[in-house]
Design a protein around this motif. Structure first.
Motif, short mmCIF file in Angstrom:
data_model
loop_
_atom_site.label_atom_id
_atom_site.label_comp_id
_atom_site.label_asym_id
_atom_site.label_seq_id
_atom_site.Cartn_x
_atom_site.Cartn_y
_atom_site.Cartn_z
N THR A 66 7.37 15.03 6.37
CA THR A 66 5.71 15.38 6.23
C THR A 66 5.17 16.56 5.62
OG1 THR A 66 5.88 14.53 8.05
CG2 THR A 66 4.14 16.59 8.28
N ALA A 67 6.05 17.59 5.07
CA ALA A 67 5.86 18.59 4.20
C ALA A 67 6.02 17.92 2.69
CB ALA A 67 7.11 19.50 4.65
N GLY A 68 6.71 17.08 2.46
CA GLY A 68 6.48 16.50 1.32
C GLY A 68 5.09 16.47 0.34
N PHE A 69 4.00 16.04 1.48
CA PHE A 69 2.93 15.98 1.85
C PHE A 69 2.23 16.79 1.03
CE2 PHE A 69 3.81 11.53 3.68
CZ PHE A 69 4.00 10.31 2.56
N LEU A 70 2.22 18.13 1.59
CA LEU A 70 1.13 18.69 1.17
C LEU A 70 2.40 19.40 0.26
CD1 LEU A 70 -0.61 21.40 2.31
CD2 LEU A 70 0.92 22.22 3.40
N ALA A 71 3.48 19.64 -0.35
CA ALA A 71 3.85 20.01 -1.11
C ALA A 71 3.04 19.45 -2.69
CB ALA A 71 5.17 20.06 -1.44
N GLY A 72 2.97 18.12 -2.24
CA GLY A 72 2.33 17.30 -3.77
C GLY A 72 1.23 17.62 -3.71
N ARG A 73 0.30 18.61 -2.47
CA ARG A 73 -1.15 18.60 -3.03
C ARG A 73 -1.13 19.91 -3.44
NH1 ARG A 73 -5.65 15.58 -1.15
NH2 ARG A 73 -5.57 13.98 -0.03
N THR A 74 -0.13 20.87 -3.23
CA THR A 74 -0.51 22.10 -3.61
C THR A 74 0.53 22.40 -4.93
OG1 THR A 74 1.54 23.27 -1.92
CG2 THR A 74 -0.86 22.32 -1.12
N GLY A 75 0.77 21.82 -5.11
CA GLY A 75 2.63 22.14 -6.29
C GLY A 75 3.00 23.41 -5.31
N LEU A 76 3.18 23.63 -4.67
CA LEU A 76 4.36 24.53 -4.03
C LEU A 76 5.81 23.66 -3.60
CD1 LEU A 76 2.46 26.12 -1.21
CD2 LEU A 76 2.68 27.16 -3.30
N THR A 77 7.40 24.30 -3.33
CA THR A 77 8.31 23.83 -3.26
C THR A 77 8.14 23.48 -1.73
OG1 THR A 77 8.99 23.84 -5.59
CG2 THR A 77 10.73 24.01 -3.45
N VAL A 78 8.97 22.82 -1.36
CA VAL A 78 9.92 23.10 0.64
C VAL A 78 10.74 23.90 0.38
CG1 VAL A 78 9.91 22.02 2.15
CG2 VAL A 78 8.12 20.98 1.20
N GLU A 79 10.87 24.78 0.90
CA GLU A 79 12.24 25.33 1.53
C GLU A 79 13.05 24.67 3.12
OE1 GLU A 79 15.08 28.36 0.79
OE2 GLU A 79 13.61 28.03 -0.58
N HIS A 80 13.61 24.51 2.92
CA HIS A 80 14.38 24.07 4.20
C HIS A 80 15.27 25.00 4.80
CE1 HIS A 80 13.67 20.36 1.84
NE2 HIS A 80 13.19 20.26 2.64
#
Length: 209
Positions: A66-80
């Motif tokens: 789920t977080a990956g879809f937002l990362a794709g939209r924003t260019g941010l990296t997901v921190e787990h």
């Protein structure tokens, strides 16, 4: 600018097959189903317009994806952060609510699972993970935390300082819905939105500042 302008979006993952079947997921690593993927894509499009500064997610697939879809939209990296995982459900994981009630009629899943994780301990670890995530956000920034329904609600309860006896006053968070926290000027946090699936208009946000 003061830390008091920071906001936290607590975003629950999209739907899974076990959500649809009303099974206790806990920390079993169940992926999103087709509906959950569509929900995540839609919500990511909305949340991206808020221009988040950081994304922190549970490492379980349904939250991470789920977080990956937002990362794709924003260019941010997901921190787990494992601290954002769902409540461990022990032998209840994979069972439906009627099955749990039939086998353990004396227990209340809202507070106690015989071989599972105490809900107050969940609130502690989730709130600690959120605070770790805030270290990645500027003073006027926005943190998106992607997690799980019970764990996020427990974390929010902890951050708001709600006593255990009234923790059920805060309702559930639906799949791919979110809640927003903002700081109090006197310290601590307050709930700005709960279980939202759309963005409020500016005039609504400005009613009670």
């Amino acid at each position: 600018m003061s830390e008091e302008t920071r906001r936290i979006v607590c975003w629950r993952h999209g739907r899974t097959a076990w959500n649809q079947e009303k099974r206790f997921q806990g920390q079993t690593d169940i992926p999103l189903d087709g509906t959950g993927i569509a929900q995540a894509k839609r919500a990511a499009g909305l949340l991206a317009t808020l221009r988040p500064d950081a994304i922190v997610a549970s490492d379980l697939r349904r939250a991470s994806d789920t977080a990956g879809f937002l990362a794709g939209r924003t260019g941010l990296t997901v921190e787990h952060d494992k601290g954002l995982r769902e409540r461990f459900g022990g032998s209840w994981e994979g069972l439906t609510t009627p099955e749990i009630r039939e086998r353990w009629p004396e227990h209340d899943a809202r507070m106690h699972i015989p071989d599972g994780e105490d809900i107050l301990a969940v609130g502690e670890r989730v709130s600690e993970a959120v605070l770790r995530g805030l270290a990645r956000v500027p003073d006027n920034g926005l943190l998106v935390v992607v997690g799980h329904g019970a764990a996020l609600r427990a974390g929010i309860n902890r951050m708001l300082g709600l006593p255990p006896e009234i923790r059920q006053a805060l309702g559930p968070i639906g799949n791919c819905s979110w809640s927003v926290l903002g700081p109090l000027r006197t310290g601590g946090w307050r709930l700005l939105e709960h279980n939202a699936a759309s963005l409020p208009e500016d005039r609504v946000l400005g009613d009670d500042r």
